[in-house]
Scaffold this active site. Sequence first.
Site, PDB file in Angstrom:
ATOM      1  N   HIS A 199      40.579  33.658  48.789  1.00 54.85           N
ATOM      2  CA  HIS A 199      40.450  32.196  48.827  1.00 54.85           C
ATOM      3  C   HIS A 199      39.001  31.740  48.732  1.00 54.85           C
ATOM      4  CE1 HIS A 199      39.134  32.027  53.143  1.00 54.85           C
ATOM      5  NE2 HIS A 199      39.833  33.145  53.228  1.00 54.85           N
ATOM      6  N   CYS A 213      41.329  38.366  55.456  1.00 58.56           N
ATOM      7  CA  CYS A 213      41.421  37.839  54.093  1.00 58.56           C
ATOM      8  C   CYS A 213      40.055  37.942  53.403  1.00 58.56           C
ATOM      9  CB  CYS A 213      41.910  36.402  54.111  1.00 58.56           C
ATOM     10  SG  CYS A 213      43.619  36.237  54.670  1.00 58.56           S
TER      11      CYS A 213
END
Length: 419
Positions: A319, A338
Amino acid sequence: MKTSRRIFLAGAGAAAAASTFAGAARAQNLIDSIINSSRRGAWGDQFDAQVSEVGEVSSTRPILSPETVRHVESAIAEYSRITAQGGWPVVPANKKLQLGVIDPDVELLRRRLMISGDLSTQAGMSPAFDSYVDAALKRFQARHGLPADGVTGHYTYSAMNVSARIRLGQLETNLGRVREQTSGSLGNRFVMVNIPAAEIEAVENGRVVLRHTAIVGKIDRQTPILTSKINEIILNPYWNAPVSIVRKDIIPEMRRNPNYLADNNIRLIAPDGNEVDPMAVNWSTDEATKYRFRQDPGRINAMATVKINFPNSHAVYMHDTPQKQLFTDQERFHSSGCVRVQNVRDLVTWILRDTPGWDRRTIETTIQTEEDQRIPVANPVPVYFTYISAWSTGSGVVHFRDDIYGRDGVEELQISTAL
């Protein structure tokens, strides 16, 4: 398996350049010639390309390729030779050495850089930190993922003083990883996240077409090894906080600041889908973990403008981030597992290249609306999360990175945790 015998060290003279240092005695003669060679002039003397350019560090060759296997095998052969010949000297880590400094330790630095192939032996021996040494040190720093500023700081010294024997073991460990990862077809187009390097490669037709700086998981919240396919891009995504973050981060923040959720546009959603007033929750307990914490799209959203989805059992994804300044950090291990991607819109544009109706202009226009938009990827792109802390892609250049998660099994390679 027979390995090629690529020689990383340049010759000390015309005769040395024509040899391959087949035996330890001849190698020792080389080192003696380095030490006893005529001293160079002042630090500002000009130098030619033959002396300063001993191999470009950057390359468009991907880390994940059968060719990398062969290059790592060659590196292992060379580092075995260096180890058998006594390795390299320890450079005292108590001085700031840089361009213009004249100090006896510079001679040790020169010898260290010559043995690892960063400095041509034609540069000779001298206590002067001249342009030869400056270029060589920057090359060394680039190979080790350090800022190539030509100054010996804590990280540079720590990387430099890892012994040749340990570096050899690191190469051997990572050869197995590269072999395993490249044993099958990777795909014509794929994305590779190298966790220790905190770097991403987008590869097409055997060539790196995009390279991105990344932020990966903390030591206590590690980014997992995985293989999947990128099947969805979300522009202006909602962020749903994992339970681990709720427990470790959000609940403690709410205890300190009751307005934390409101300040960060985070809504509390009950299992029935209704929004819950945070003031109705007992934050002194774990009661809040039964709710969903959803952050609205917008500039302060934890994923900023883009989320890259791929099926996996770890519930991780790639992201964007509103904390762009973190990409300039030397240590980029800040996430909860992440992977944050610098210049993520370039990567998304490449991923969506074969998805009709989603060129760069459309992507940018949609982001400006700040409305959640899900885009199925027409041709899902393979993605590999890997852990490769040592590799070579040819040209006599060997890369090493900090073993941030301690998976190489040698304490000396966990440089970041030791400083």
